[in-house]
Every structure is written in C-alpha cells, then in structure tokens.
Design an enzyme around this catalytic site. Sequence first.
Site, PDB file in Angstrom:
ATOM      1  N   ASP A  50       0.833  -1.197   0.000  1.00 60.76           N
ATOM      2  CA  ASP A  50       0.000   0.000   0.000  1.00 60.76           C
ATOM      3  C   ASP A  50       0.870   1.250   0.000  1.00 60.76           C
ATOM      4  O   ASP A  50       2.107   1.187  -0.011  1.00 60.76           O
ATOM      5  CB  ASP A  50      -1.010  -0.024   1.158  1.00 60.76           C
ATOM      6  CG  ASP A  50      -0.370   0.102   2.538  1.00 60.76           C
ATOM      7  OD1 ASP A  50       0.773   0.591   2.627  1.00 60.76           O
ATOM      8  OD2 ASP A  50      -1.034  -0.259   3.516  1.00 60.76           O
ATOM      9  N   LYS A  72      -4.124   3.028  -1.489  1.00 59.25           N
ATOM     10  CA  LYS A  72      -5.311   3.876  -1.514  1.00 59.25           C
ATOM     11  C   LYS A  72      -5.016   5.114  -0.673  1.00 59.25           C
ATOM     12  O   LYS A  72      -4.649   5.008   0.485  1.00 59.25           O
ATOM     13  CB  LYS A  72      -6.530   3.135  -0.958  1.00 59.25           C
ATOM     14  CG  LYS A  72      -6.903   1.894  -1.736  1.00 59.25           C
ATOM     15  CD  LYS A  72      -8.242   1.339  -1.293  1.00 59.25           C
ATOM     16  CE  LYS A  72      -8.212   0.830   0.127  1.00 59.25           C
ATOM     17  NZ  LYS A  72      -7.306  -0.325   0.290  1.00 59.25           N
ATOM     18  N   MET A 187      -6.166   8.748  10.506  1.00 58.91           N
ATOM     19  CA  MET A 187      -6.751   9.289   9.270  1.00 58.91           C
ATOM     20  C   MET A 187      -7.814  10.350   9.558  1.00 58.91           C
ATOM     21  O   MET A 187      -8.900  10.328   8.996  1.00 58.91           O
ATOM     22  CB  MET A 187      -7.349   8.143   8.435  1.00 58.91           C
ATOM     23  CG  MET A 187      -6.357   7.040   8.098  1.00 58.91           C
ATOM     24  SD  MET A 187      -7.112   5.545   7.411  1.00 58.91           S
ATOM     25  CE  MET A 187      -7.940   4.864   8.860  1.00 58.91           C
TER      26      MET A 187
END
Length: 284
Positions: A50, A72, A187
């Site tokens: 990732d 992503k 996040m």
Amino acid sequence: MDWTRISRAAALPVFEPGWVWLCGAGPGDPGLLTLHALNGLDQADVIVHDALVDRQILDLAKPGSEVIHAGKRGGKPSPKQHDISLRLIELASSGRRVLRLKGGDPFVFGRGGEEALALVRSGHPIRIIPGISAGIGGLAYAGIPVTHRDVNQSVTFVTGHDQSGDAPHALDWAAIADASPVIVLYMALKNIAGISSRLIDAGRAPDESVAVITAATTPDQRILETTLSQAALDIDAAGMTAPAVICIGRAVLFRQALDWLAAADGIPPRDLFPLGDQPFAEAS
C-alpha cells in the site's frame, strides 16, 4: 548479519507457493519490521504494497521479485478494495508466493480482515503477520506513552473517517469523550474540526492537550503540539499533511520529558515532571 543463522534460530517459516502472507510493515522506520516481515520479504515472489510502505522497506525485497503498488489515498485515484482482493487471489492462484505488505498493522484500520476473508473464502492459505501500528509506534517516537498509570487505564483507537469520508456518524462520541482519557485518531486530519467540536460538546476541555504526528517514525516526521479547540486551525497553519496520527489527552504532556529524539540531538527536556510528579516518590 547472518540471515541464515537468524532464520534458523527463530524457526522462521518457509513461504510456500500459493500462499498469501498479510503482513504489517510498521509505521515507517524499517528498523521496526518484525523478523517474520523480513522473512517474507526475503522469500516472496511478488509484493503487493500500500501507499504507506516506505521505499527503504521495499528495497529489502528478494532480488527479482515483482513489486506492485496497490495503495489507496484519500482524495486521490486509488484501486478499489474489491479489485485488490481479486488481484491477490489471482496471484496466489498462479502458484506464486504473495506478500501483501501494509503500513502499520494489517488488522488495525488496514482492511486486512477483508482481504483475509476473501482469500480464505476462495480457498487460498494465508499467514497473518502483525506489525507495529502507527497509533503505538508513532506516539512512542514522539515521546508519548499511550498508557501511563497516572493518566489512563484505557485508550480508545478511532478511525477519523467512515466509508463516506466524513467523521464516523455511527460512533457514540459522547461515550468516547466521557470514558476515554486518551483518544488516538487515525486518518483524521480532514475531519479534525468536526471531531474536536463533538468531543468539546460532549464535555472535553477546549484546552486539552493534542499531538499531531505526521510521517511517523520516518526522517520526515513532524509533530505539532496544540489543544483540542485550536487543533484544526493549527494543523492548517502548519501545513500538516497525511499520513497522520492524532493523540488527545494528558498523555501528550509526557512529551515534555520524553522527547527522546530531541534529546539525541542534544536538546534537553522541557519539563522532567510534566504532571507535577514528585522526583523521588515512593513506588506503590
């Protein structure tokens, strides 16, 4: 380093063809990789990683192995989770040794559980290799103990967004504010204004300490100390960008004494007793 000796001493497993190892790469510093992660890198035919996996970690891969980016990132064109899972199944079906390398820990806000279920349901054997989560390792590199008996007997880890990209609406923010002395947000940069408002409305002090750590454990690590009411404004003013982990609570104060990276550069602690501890109090 004699890798063969280490491998034998640690009884590291053989990576069999057709297997997928879902592996945590830690928060960024290659030194925080586990032996199982290094073993996987040393044997894998293909590595699907990732966006948060550091380039130095990928450089440890076996010569000749295929490296596939499947990261992503919020607000940017990214592969869909369904397509990533199908690619893992396809690669394993070809008889290759597939290392699915994810930043942090694959089962901590990493969607590793979804990929593992897809693989198991398609009949492919898997191994789960935990990694150090940014909510633990990132705070440690900032000099913030995620638990300390003088501050908290619990800690809550929360994602800063749901499937829509907004702050999670299904969470009971009032309960979190009331029950969690220390809150660690993943996040959450984009939604920190709304999250801060919800926590303050639920009773958290506007001047409660907050630390924002970006690019945790890497040479690009940045740390911002602020307060709950000022966090969104200060983050914007400082130009802080993802990836980031945010800690809310009195545990942040320990950074004044435990900023060990600054100490290594010769900068003395700001306060040896940030909570007013007595220097030689008798241990209980």
